[in-house]
Write an enzyme that holds these catalytic residues in place. Structure first.
Site, short mmCIF file in Angstrom:
data_model
loop_
_atom_site.label_atom_id
_atom_site.label_comp_id
_atom_site.label_asym_id
_atom_site.label_seq_id
_atom_site.Cartn_x
_atom_site.Cartn_y
_atom_site.Cartn_z
CG ASP A 10 -57.90 1.66 48.73
OD1 ASP A 10 -58.45 1.11 47.77
OD2 ASP A 10 -58.51 2.40 49.52
CG ASP A 34 -64.57 5.23 48.66
OD1 ASP A 34 -63.62 6.02 48.78
OD2 ASP A 34 -64.42 4.03 48.38
#
Length: 676
Positions: A234, A179
């Site tokens: 997201d 990430d």
């Protein structure tokens, strides 16, 4: 993108995102078909390690559990068992991936990562052994920063890349999701290159998923580092989020290929925020885009419908085709999308996708999707699991938010299949209770041979009256000819306003005499004419509402989560007691029945987002934009907007992201008035 800046929309900031089209009357407008990359922007070559030659398939817990307590060793093992028991492993699902919160917040005294002993009492290596024993692979998560993305802040790998990679390899990890949170502003390419080198140094084959959120156009450089890269922020379990992400990923087709995959984020199928039709679209379009298929629902509680969607092997075969092409946009006018994917056997997978809120006829041709000239073509419907033949036209009436997914090829054996028949539909979806509404169905033979024993039926809810006023069947329907049937549809007097399910069914016979058919689900809306005079739209029922995050709110701002969690509408320090609170991208439709003349409002970004948020407001009347504001920011006071909607049957209030991204785009329609 993940939870790295605030618990709400700031965590979805997507700097440098591709500019997408604006919302149109039927939803978000289409971006142009992807251009080939320039010589300076050619995709980086894929890693030469034989990994991820088709898009990775598996499971990731984040969308269903986040960091809640149910994410633990028992869950992970249970998912591995279900992969085997439910046939998902045989369908191609391979990776069982852990997301954030698997580790303790602090490293051990030796600087090593420490698995949370409550969640994983036997450690990660034991979980890997369990997963491997079932013929599956284990994935793990960390961030290219000092901490991970959850607010608890587990240790990130920045400065610990080689040590962490060695731990992962020693545990038997097969997949790393890396990430982008708490990255200290360091160069993305440098950070992701270091972890690439660390993984290679372990000598263990590990699929490398670069979760950089598309901020620095990873499709231009990440191919030489990892096997897949996130192209967007997201995903959220709602139609607006899925649609927005789809549109950002579609133009990137030139960058995808074996070992190099555009990643529009994990699947939401089964999490409850969308309809079955919308989840089929989600799964269909991810497959046409050759996207990784990472299940994001807790399979221990999955419905039969969810398992049917996720387990559709004909759709999975589109995603997993060894040629590795991502589908490209053929057309997208008016929210009627045609996306075609070249397959290794020479066939084409063709998605007819309807982003609008009502059924739409979507049509293309075999030639337009790249197939050679042929007398006829075999056409396979991958959701109905039926084969037909067509003279060359690929066409269907597609339900609202639905996708018809076809696989088409030039085939000498086409005559063994019945002709494809197209079912058309006009009118009937807006119904005033007690008043007959006209509906017309059209059945057209698209093949080279006649269709035999053709019949069409319309079925409404219990108590509704459906009556054919012209013939609804034909003994023989010649090739290229149509059966046109008129109907009246009447909802009982007193039927409450709302959405009601109808079905339109057409059937005919195959050359061998077997019955084949198509069922088109339709949503009919029982509507009430708006009252005479001037009314606040925050108080009137809407036909439909799509919203980027959380539900659209009446007379409060948008709170992004549950209904009713907003605040008083406030723009430029002025508080308004009425209106609508939304989050881009948003579209709210009202039935006006041709009886209204004007919409007025004061619009802007809600003060609750501080200096953040850029949006644009539009008003549409029956598919035509009749008013717009241009881009507004939080620094601007409320702006007036007025639209002439005379004679319109449906009026839509649309908010776009202003052309950048949807970070903090809390948009208010203050004092919105409809005059009839």
């Amino acid at each position: 993108m993940r939870r790295h800046l605030s618990p709400r929309s700031t965590r979805r900031s997507l700097a440098g995102a591709l500019v997408t089209g604006l919302l149109c009357a039927a939803g978000l407008a289409a971006p142009a078909a992807a251009a080939e990359p320039t010589a300076r922007e050619q995709p980086a070559p894929a890693p030469d390690d034989g990994l991820a030659l088709t898009p990775p398939m598996g499971f990731n817990n984040w969308n269903s559990t986040h960091c809640r307590a149910e994410f633990n060793e028992a869950m992970v093992k249970g998912i591995a068992d279900i992969f085997v028991e439910k046939g998902l492993k045989d369908a191609g699902y391979e990776y069982v991936n852990l997301d954030d919160c698997w580790a303790l917040p602090q490293r051990g005294a030796d600087g090593k990562l420490v698995p949370d002993p409550v969640r994983f009492p036997n450690g990660i290596a034991a979980v890997a052994d369990y997963v491997h024993a079932r013929g599956l692979k284990l994935g793990i998560y960390t961030s290219a920063g000092t901490r991970t993305c959850d607010s608890t802040g587990m240790p990130g790998a920045l400065g610990h890349e080689y040590s962490d990679a060695r731990q992962f390899a020693d545990w038997g990890v097969d997949y790393l999701k890396y990430d982008n949170c708490n990255n200290q502003g360091l160069d993305a390419v440098q950070r992701y290159t270091t972890m690439r080198d660390a993984l290679k140094a372990t000598g263990r084959p590990i699929v490398y998923s670069i979760c950089e959120w598309g901020q620095n156009k990873p499709w231009e450089w990440a191919g030489g580092l990892g096997h897949l890269w996130r192209t967007t922020g997201d995903i959220s379990d709602n139609w607006g989020s899925m649609l927005s992400i789809l549109k950002k990923n579609l133009p990137l087709a030139p960058y995808a290929g074996p070992g190099n995959w555009n990643d529009p984020d994990m699947l939401e199928v089964g999490n409850g925020g969308m309809t079955g039709t919308e989840y089929r679209t989600h799964f269909s379009m991810w497959s046409v885009m050759a996207a990784p298929l990472l299940i994001g629902t807790d399979l221990r509680h999955a419905s039969d419908e969810t398992l049917e969607i996720l387990g559709n092997r004909e759709v999975i075969a589109v995603d997993q085709d060894p040629l590795g092409r991502q589908g490209t946009v053929i057309s997208s006018e008016g929210g009627r999308w045609v996306v075609a994917k070249e397959m290794r056997d020479g066939s084409r997978a063709v998605a007819l996708f309807n982003e609008s809120d009502s059924p739409q006829r979507i049509t293309t041709s075999a030639g337009a999707v790249g197939l050679p000239d042929a007398p006829a073509y075999t056409l396979r419907d991958l959701w109905q699991h039926q084969s037909y033949h067509t003279a060359g036209t690929l066409s269907a009436t597609v339900p609202a938010h639905g996708t018809v997914l076809l696989r088409v090829r030039a085939d000498r054996g086409w005559a063994q299949h019945p002709p494809a028949v197209e079912l058309g539909l006009e009118g009937g979806t807006l119904v005033e209770a007690g008043t007959p509404a006209p509906l017309t169905t059209t059945v057209t033979d698209l093949g080279r041979t006649p269709a035999h024993r053709v019949s069409v039926a319309v079925r409404g809810p219990e108590g509704w009256r459906v009556r054919a006023t012209s013939p609804a069947d034909a003994a023989v329907l010649p090739a290229g000819r149509s059966l046109r049937t008129t109907w009246t549809l009447t909802a009982p007097a007193g039927t409450p306003p709302g959405s009601y399910d109808l079905t339109v069914e057409v059937s005919h016979r195959s050359p061998a005499g077997a019955r084949v058919g198509t069922v088109l689900p339709v949503t009919a809306s029982v509507v009430v004419p708006p009252p005479a005079g001037t009314s606040g739209l925050g108080d009137l029922p809407w036909l439909s509402a799509t919203n980027g995050w959380g539900p659209a709110e009446r007379n409060t701002s948008n709170g992004e989560s549950a209904a009713g969690d907003g605040n008083p509408i406030t723009i430029g320090g002025v508080v308004y007691d009425a209106g609508l609170g939304v989050h881009a991208a948003s579209s709210i439709a009202y039935y006006t029945g041709g009886d209204c003349e004007k919409v007025t409002a004061d619009v802007g970004v809600d003060d609750e987002k501080g200096a953040k948020g850029t949006v644009a407001f539009q008003i549409w009347a029956d598919g035509t934009e009749v008013a717009s504001t241009g881009v507004l920011t939080n620094a601007m006071p409320a702006q007036p907007i007025t639209a002439d909607v005379t004679g319109a049957e449906v009026v839509r209030l649309v908010v776009t992201d202003g052309g950048d991204n949807t970070d903090s785009d809390h948009a208010d329609w203050a004092q919105t008035r409809l005059t009839c």
